[in-house]
Design a protein around this motif. Structure first.
Motif, PDB file in Angstrom:
ATOM      1  N   ASP A  17       0.825  -1.216   0.000  1.00  0.00           N
ATOM      2  CA  ASP A  17       0.000   0.000   0.000  1.00  0.00           C
ATOM      3  C   ASP A  17       0.854   1.259   0.000  1.00  0.00           C
ATOM      4  N   GLU A  42      -3.010  -3.124  -3.868  1.00  0.00           N
ATOM      5  CA  GLU A  42      -2.760  -2.190  -2.782  1.00  0.00           C
ATOM      6  C   GLU A  42      -3.438  -2.581  -1.477  1.00  0.00           C
ATOM      7  N   THR A  43      -4.340  -3.543  -1.539  1.00  0.00           N
ATOM      8  CA  THR A  43      -4.969  -3.986  -0.293  1.00  0.00           C
ATOM      9  C   THR A  43      -4.947  -5.511  -0.223  1.00  0.00           C
ATOM     10  N   CYS A  44      -5.347  -6.011   0.909  1.00  0.00           N
ATOM     11  CA  CYS A  44      -5.419  -7.456   1.128  1.00  0.00           C
ATOM     12  C   CYS A  44      -6.410  -8.078   0.145  1.00  0.00           C
ATOM     13  N   GLN A  46      -7.538  -6.901  -2.707  1.00  0.00           N
ATOM     14  CA  GLN A  46      -6.998  -6.851  -4.073  1.00  0.00           C
ATOM     15  C   GLN A  46      -5.950  -7.941  -4.264  1.00  0.00           C
ATOM     16  N   LEU A  65      -0.898  -4.243   5.649  1.00  0.00           N
ATOM     17  CA  LEU A  65      -1.871  -3.774   4.671  1.00  0.00           C
ATOM     18  C   LEU A  65      -3.055  -3.132   5.390  1.00  0.00           C
ATOM     19  N   PRO A  66      -3.700  -2.184   4.707  1.00  0.00           N
ATOM     20  CA  PRO A  66      -4.757  -1.429   5.401  1.00  0.00           C
ATOM     21  C   PRO A  66      -5.958  -2.255   5.832  1.00  0.00           C
ATOM     22  N   ASP A  67      -6.276  -3.295   5.064  1.00  0.00           N
ATOM     23  CA  ASP A  67      -7.514  -4.028   5.377  1.00  0.00           C
ATOM     24  C   ASP A  67      -7.264  -5.448   5.891  1.00  0.00           C
TER      25      ASP A  67
END
Lengths: 221, 550
Positions: A17, A42-44, A46, A65-67
């Motif tokens: 990310d 960019e995310t889990c 994705q 990662l953000p999520d």
């Protein structure tokens, strides 16, 4: 010298990310003709999607990662792409996170602040079958294997004498080159020892998980 | 009167027993008083018309007198004899009975007539009757009997002998034999009375002791809130000491079954006890130890009880009874809970303190190292004096600082080589980029138990400073790092092949660099030294294997 398969292109996928590191990687790979960055997530979520779409030789996963945790991506990737080498990227590569990633199926790690040459070198090396390691990681792995055999877990795969030797020398501060000289083997062989050690760690961790799941199942009755 | 302590027949027993014997004797006094007075009166009356009526009259009055005295004496002393008065009373009785014996012994001599057969027969039968009746009445204290019987027998024998009649001679002998037989009988009777008295006294003593120990046990049980019980497994009925009733707060007539007790269980501990009993029976466990709660019916208090016990089994392995103790442990549990809670609180406080100390330590280190480096980098950028490369260098060294700090926190092993290995791993690449070769010549060293994150960071910073100095000032091409044991210390040596710097010059140049290293070394009980010559500089760090407590 590492044996690199210059004939084939190393397909690299990235789950990250942090835009800066994305750029670092792109820049680094521009100087490496044998590599190609095929996809960036960019995310889990994705990242998991990515696993269904493309097939990569080397997968770089960021843990933060953000999520969600990159560990899930690593586990799924290991299942879906058994031939893919998974590398976890981290700012500090503290051994707890690295060892956990290895148990999930990663075979290497990368420091985010490494120089571009180093990044490329590590990817190449990983693809060729070698794995990086640090003294603290080596120490944790040694402890893990020492504590592996308990009455509550299934009998684990143990380290061979050679593998134990390599890990101990690493904890004493010797570099891969120095260990190769001391054991009269090639530098690449030492890195493959490390790769084998990582694989055993993952096997034990998986066996433990299955064992525990079974136990939970019984208890649930 | 001298006491004969040897066990011959006529000795007086010890006061406690003598009292009992006298009691027996005195109780009988009533029995014969009336008889004797009447008989003596009748004897006199029968001889009214004979020659010795007057003598007999005096004799009769004398008998009445002495018998009356004996009666009064007995009446007074009956139930009143104390041990210290026993001998006195016994002597008085002996005297009285001897007097009576003399009087009755005198009767044959006074009244017997060889001419009148009926008179002789009368006298003989009276004497015989009195002699025969005396033992049961008087043999409790043998001397009293002997005192009475001897004069009577002798009087009789004498009267026969003086009658100068051949037939009477034989009667005299018969009388003597009769007397002797009576004596033996009296002695036997005395012995059996003595035995029963002995038994009675022993029983009294035992009962007394038993009552004492029962009272003691009861009190002890009450003080400890501890009772004992026996439970019959088959019927579920139990018996127990008073303390059990007190603990449960039930009356003595409460239904004595396990089921009835279970009704008093706390709702959360229902059937804990019966279930546990079943378990113990099933596993034949020798240990019976269970705690459970009840709600007392008398004051609705919730109490914790602990039952300990032992089961007894028959030959077939079936349980018969459960013996054990029951104790009220409510206060004990409360104290335990309070102790546990205060332990928890203490541990939480300790943890907070440790964390706060760690925070402070890290803040200090960051402020000293990172903080000042970042500030100098900022200055360089603001002034525009340094090049981008300089700023990059400063920032790189900041990142190295941070990494070392993190590595020091990961230190859980007292392994010096691991610490050095991590240091090399972190800073190796930077060293490589300067073109300086690193020779790693470490040897195994013993564990340093005092190596915690704080001390580890000091060691790392000392080494970092050393390497920085070498890179900046020494113009070296090779650095050799070695470790070995020297006596009670471990030596870490860093040898470079540079130009061997001037100590003072270096100090002035790098600010507080060297004194920092000395300060840090002191903080961990280590010693640092430099040896410089034209071929290079030797940095030595001596670490104690065991820290002496300061």
């Amino acid at each position: 010298m590492d044996r690199t398969n210059s004939a084939t292109l190393i397909r690299v996928a990235l789950v990250e990310d942090d835009v800066r590191f994305q750029n670092d990687l792109i820049t680094a790979m521009q100087g490496a003709p044998d590599m190609q960055l095929i996809k960036v997530a960019e995310t889990c979520a994705q990242g998991l999607q990515l696993l269904d779409e493309v097939c990569a030789d080397v997968l770089l996963v960021d843990l933060g990662l953000p999520d969600g945790s990159g560990i899930d991506v690593i586990k799924t990737a290991h299942q879906k792409w058994p031939n893919c080498n998974i590398m976890v990227s981290s700012a500090f590569a503290d051994e707890t996170h690295v060892v956990r990633s290895i148990e999930a199926g990663a075979t290497g790690y990368l420091l985010k602040d490494s120089a571009p040459e180093k990044i490329v070198f590590e990817i190449r090396s990983l693809h060729a079958g070698g794995s990086p390691i640090s003294p603290l990681i080596a120490r944790q792995i040694l402890t893990r294997f020492r504590l592996a055999a308990t009455p509550l877990t299934p009998p684990p795969t143990l380290l061979s004498a050679r593998e134990q030797e390599v890990l101990e020398r690493i904890t004493k501060g010797f570099t891969i080159d120095e260990i190769a000289d001391q054991l009269a083997v090639s530098r690449f062989s030492v890195r493959t020892y490390v790769r084998r050690i990582y694989a055993k760690l993952e096997v034990n961790s998986r066996a433990e998980a299955i064992f525990e799941a079974r136990n939970q199942g019984w208890l649930a009755k | 009167m001298s006491l004969k302590l040897r066990k011959h027949p006529l000795h007086l027993a010890a006061p406690p027993i003598l009292v009992q014997q006298l009691q027996e004797l005195l109780n009988h006094a009533n029995n014969y008083v009336l008889a004797l007075t009447l008989i003596s009166a009748l004897v006199w009356a029968s001889q009214m018309h004979s020659g010795n009526a007057n003598a007999l009259g005096i004799w009769c009055i004398a008998v009445q007198f002495v018998t009356g005295a004996a009666f009064v004496h007995a009446g007074y002393w009956r139930l009143r004899v104390k041990p210290h008065q026993a001998y006195r009373v016994a002597r008085q009785l002996i005297v009285l009975s001897s007097l009576e014996g003399l009087l009755w012994g005198a009767l044959p001599l006074l009244a017997m007539d060889s001419t009148s057969l009926t008179t002789s027969v009368l006298i003989v039968s009276v004497i015989a009757a009195i002699m025969g009746g005396a033992p049961p009445l008087l043999s409790a204290v043998l001397p009293v009997y002997v005192g009475f019987a001897t004069p009577v027998a002798l009087g009789m024998a004498l009267a026969f002998w003086m009658a100068r009649n051949a037939a009477f001679d034989y009667l005299a002998i018969a009388a003597l034999i009769y007397f002797l037989t009576m004596l033996v009988g009296a002695r036997t009777s005395a012995q059996s009375i003595r035995t029963s008295i002995d038994l009675r006294l022993q029983l009294g003593n035992s009962l007394e002791k038993l009552r004492e120990s029962e009272a003691f046990l009861k009190e002890a049980q009450e003080m400890a809130s501890l009772g004992n019980y026996v439970l019959d497994i088959a019927s579920g009925r139990w018996q127990g000491s008073e303390a059990i009733f007190q603990m449960y707060g039930i009356a003595k007539d409460y239904e004595p079954t396990l089921a009835a007790l279970a009704r008093l269980d706390h709702p959360e501990d229902l059937h804990v006890m019966p279930t546990y009993i079943q378990q113990t029976i099933a596993t034949k466990s020798p240990i019976f130890d269970i705690s459970y709660r009840i709600i007392r019916p008398d004051n609705q208090q919730t109490r914790w009880l602990r039952a300990l016990g032992r089961m007894s089994f028959d030959e077939l392995g079936q349980p018969i009874k459960l013996f054990g103790t029951l104790q009220d442990i409510t206060e004990h549990r409360q104290r335990e809970a309070a102790l546990h809670e205060s332990n928890q609180r203490l541990r939480a406080i300790e943890q907070r303190q440790t964390l706060s100390q760690e925070r402070q330590r890290l803040m200090q280190d960051m402020h000293d190292g990172l903080g000042s480096s970042l500030v100098s980098a900022l200055r360089v950028v603001e002034c525009g004096k340094g090049s981008e490369l300089d700023v990059a260098q400063v920032l790189k060294s900041c990142i190295d600082d941070l990494k070392l700090a993190i590595d020091s926190m990961e230190t859980v092993e007292p392994d010096l080589l691991l610490l050095l290995a991590t240091f090399r791993f972190r800073l190796g690449p930077r060293l490589e980029s300067t073109g300086i070769a690193l020779r790693w010549e470490v040897n195994d060293v013993p564990a340093l138990i005092w190596l915690d994150p704080k001390n580890a960071l000091h060691i790392l910073r000392i080494l970092q400073e050393t390497f920085t100095n070498i890179i900046k000032h020494a113009h070296a091409t090779e650095i050799r790092v070695a470790t070995r044991v020297e006596g009670k210390r471990v030596l870490v040596s860093v040898l470079d092949n540079g130009q061997g710097f001037d100590w003072l010059a270096a100090r002035q140049h790098s600010g507080r660099g060297l004194s920092n290293q000395v300060r840090r070394a002191e903080a961990i009980g280590a010693e640092v030294a430099w040896q410089a010559n034209h071929s290079g500089t030797h940095f030595l760090m001596y670490l104690p294997i065991q820290q002496t407590t300061n």
